[in-house]
Design an enzyme around this catalytic site. Structure first.
Site, PDB file in Angstrom:
ATOM      1  N   ASP A 110     -77.453  51.146  26.836  1.00 47.84           N
ATOM      2  CA  ASP A 110     -78.894  50.949  27.046  1.00 47.84           C
ATOM      3  C   ASP A 110     -79.662  52.251  27.260  1.00 47.84           C
ATOM      4  OD1 ASP A 110     -79.262  48.267  26.655  1.00 47.84           O
ATOM      5  OD2 ASP A 110     -78.897  47.698  28.755  1.00 47.84           O
ATOM      6  N   LYS A 140     -83.406  52.890  26.685  1.00 46.86           N
ATOM      7  CA  LYS A 140     -84.478  52.432  27.582  1.00 46.86           C
ATOM      8  C   LYS A 140     -85.264  53.599  28.171  1.00 46.86           C
ATOM      9  CE  LYS A 140     -82.699  47.898  28.784  1.00 46.86           C
ATOM     10  NZ  LYS A 140     -82.061  47.074  29.821  1.00 46.86           N
ATOM     11  N   HIS A 159     -85.155  49.626  22.194  1.00 47.06           N
ATOM     12  CA  HIS A 159     -84.225  50.472  22.968  1.00 47.06           C
ATOM     13  C   HIS A 159     -82.915  50.682  22.216  1.00 47.06           C
ATOM     14  CE1 HIS A 159     -82.205  46.731  24.416  1.00 47.06           C
ATOM     15  NE2 HIS A 159     -81.189  47.524  24.750  1.00 47.06           N
ATOM     16  N   HIS A 188     -75.641  46.555  19.902  1.00 47.93           N
ATOM     17  CA  HIS A 188     -75.074  45.671  20.933  1.00 47.93           C
ATOM     18  C   HIS A 188     -75.873  44.387  21.128  1.00 47.93           C
ATOM     19  CE1 HIS A 188     -77.945  47.995  23.454  1.00 47.93           C
ATOM     20  NE2 HIS A 188     -77.876  47.012  24.346  1.00 47.93           N
ATOM     21  N   HIS A 189     -77.054  44.273  20.497  1.00 48.20           N
ATOM     22  CA  HIS A 189     -77.798  43.006  20.580  1.00 48.20           C
ATOM     23  C   HIS A 189     -77.745  42.222  19.278  1.00 48.20           C
ATOM     24  CE1 HIS A 189     -79.370  43.441  24.641  1.00 48.20           C
ATOM     25  NE2 HIS A 189     -79.639  44.717  24.367  1.00 48.20           N
ATOM     26  N   ASP A 192     -71.581  42.818  27.976  1.00 48.02           N
ATOM     27  CA  ASP A 192     -72.921  43.008  28.540  1.00 48.02           C
ATOM     28  C   ASP A 192     -73.484  41.676  29.035  1.00 48.02           C
ATOM     29  OD1 ASP A 192     -75.158  44.495  29.204  1.00 48.02           O
ATOM     30  OD2 ASP A 192     -76.089  44.291  27.217  1.00 48.02           O
TER      31      ASP A 192
END
Ligand code: SIN
Ligand code: FE
Length: 409
Positions: free
Chosen positions: A267, A270, A295, A319-320, A348
């Site tokens: 992350d 961010k 991000h 990762h999303h 996560d």
């Protein structure tokens, strides 16, 4: 006993003799056998392209000698040089009246410096197996009976000496080679020791560098958390879940090691997201949601600058993503999503569910397990996760719980 045997017995002393000791004994014996008052032995040594005769043993019963090391080039203008060049034996009655028709002359500087008078000489080569000259023996001033003036050497003395010049040559060559090898071995041992010390220093430096790298990326990951709810041990737990999952799914050791420090940077992007959006309670509007989702790309841009952070960069970017293609930022599907990011996706979400948020309490491990494996109104695990990874989670979920408990905020 034959003269040769007697000679061999004399020079072959038991135990280790240095070459110089050996030569001293050879010279002493040769002088004794021929009645020479003085003498010297030179050994051939190479230095660059030039061969030299290095004086190794010098004896003179008439005067006190100061210890002096000297060398002369192997060229036929000196007597020893001539003997070394031609392998001939030379007999001279008086060194001060050498006929003009020979290439060599006698160097009187030693006599001038010491007051000694060199007169007769027998000079012969020492040869090795290959009949190569490895040294020269010079015998000076033959003393016979009570005569004051030294007598000339003749063929008889030369014949006496010649049979063993080869034997002596071999013995000397063997001892000389041994000595050179020992010296080289010693040099090598010293060099090895130095190299080992340097290697240890380099290893120490590499260890320091590696530690500095680990500290830097930990600080970087922490710096990205300033406006985030996910403070505390979230990033460290992510490292551990990801490592566990990578290992259980059978990834190679290098991969497991790399994901164990790359996960914490997921992350990092961010840092580049407006803090008002990061800290907003309540729902994000469409623009804010778009910015928040960025991000992933921001993180990738930051991390892509370092080769060591390639995996961290791909994790940050993807990762999303979701197994069915419903994630962001690229909507990648299935195995288009890097395995590192697929692993971190589960890790996560597991940790997010276990943590308190503005809109939800922290869930228990059992509830989290339920959501991840069966789903709820917000999450359908079959859409989100790779089935194989979900299976690995199911089989090892208790270890996720252990990590969470051990690294509680
Ligand atoms: C978000 O709230 O969408 C960000 C989730 C995250 O990256 O932790
Ligand atoms: Fe994220």
């Amino acid at each position: 006993m034959s003269a040769v045997l007697e000679f061999l017995e004399f020079i072959e002393q038991p135990g280790q003799q240095s070459v110089r000791e050996l030569l001293d004994r050879v010279l002493l014996k040769a002088r004794e056998m021929t009645g020479a008052e003085a003498g010297s032995i030179f050994i051939v040594r190479k230095s660059g392209k030039q061969d030299w005769l290095v004086a190794n043993s010098i004896q003179n019963d008439a005067i006190k000698l100061s210890k002096a090391d000297f060398r002369i080039p192997v060229v036929p203008t000196s007597i020893a040089g001539y003997v070394a060049s031609t392998a001939e034996t030379v007999l001279i009655d008086d060194l001060y009246t050498i006929p003009k028709n020979v290439p060599f002359d006698f160097d009187q500087s030693f006599d001038k410096a010491t007051g000694y008078r060199s007169r007769s000489m027998l000079a012969f080569p020492l040869t090795n197996f290959q009949k190569k000259v490895i040294g020269v023996v010079q015998l000076i001033n033959r003393h016979k009976g009570k005569r004051k003036t030294p007598a000339a050497f003749d063929e008889k003395q030369a014949d006496l000496i010649l049979p063993f010049n080869q034997i002596v040559g071999r013995v000397i060559e063997r001892a000389d080679m041994l000595e050179q090898i020992n010296k080289r071995n010693k040099d090598l041992r010293v060099k090895n020791k130095t190299l080992r010390a340097q290697q240890l220093q380099i290893e120490e430096l590499q260890k320091d560098t590696e530690e500095a790298f680990m500290v830097s990326i930990r600080l970087l990951a922490r710096a990205a958390e300033v406006h985030d709810e996910d403070t505390g041990n979230h990033i460290i737990r992510c490292n551990e879940y990801a490592f566990l999952m990578a290992k259980k799914v059978g990834m190679p050791a290098d991969f497991c090691r790399e994901i164990s420090f790359s996960a914490q940077l997921h992350d990092i992007g961010k840092m580049s997201v407006n803090s008002a959006i990061l800290t907003k309670r309540g729902r994000l509007d469409e623009d804010e949601r778009y910015e928040m989702n960025q991000h992933t790309s921001y993180g990738n841009q930051i991390l892509a600058r370092s080769d060591r952070l390639n995996m961290a960069a791909e994790i940050a970017l993807s990762h999303h993503e979701q197994w069915d293609g419903g994630g962001y930022p690229e909507g990648l599907k299935g195995e288009q999503i890097p395995i590192s990011a697929r692993i971190l996706g589960i890790a996560d979400i597991y940790d997010a569910l276990r943590s308190e948020r503005a809109y939800k309490p922290a869930f228990s491990h059992e509830k989290t397990f339920q959501i991840l494996t069966v789903g709820d109104d917000r999450l359908d695990p079959t859409q989100h996760f790779e089935p194989k990874l979900l299976q690995v989670f199911k089989e090892n979920h208790e270890e996720f719980n252990q990590i969470r408990k051990r690294l509680e905020d």
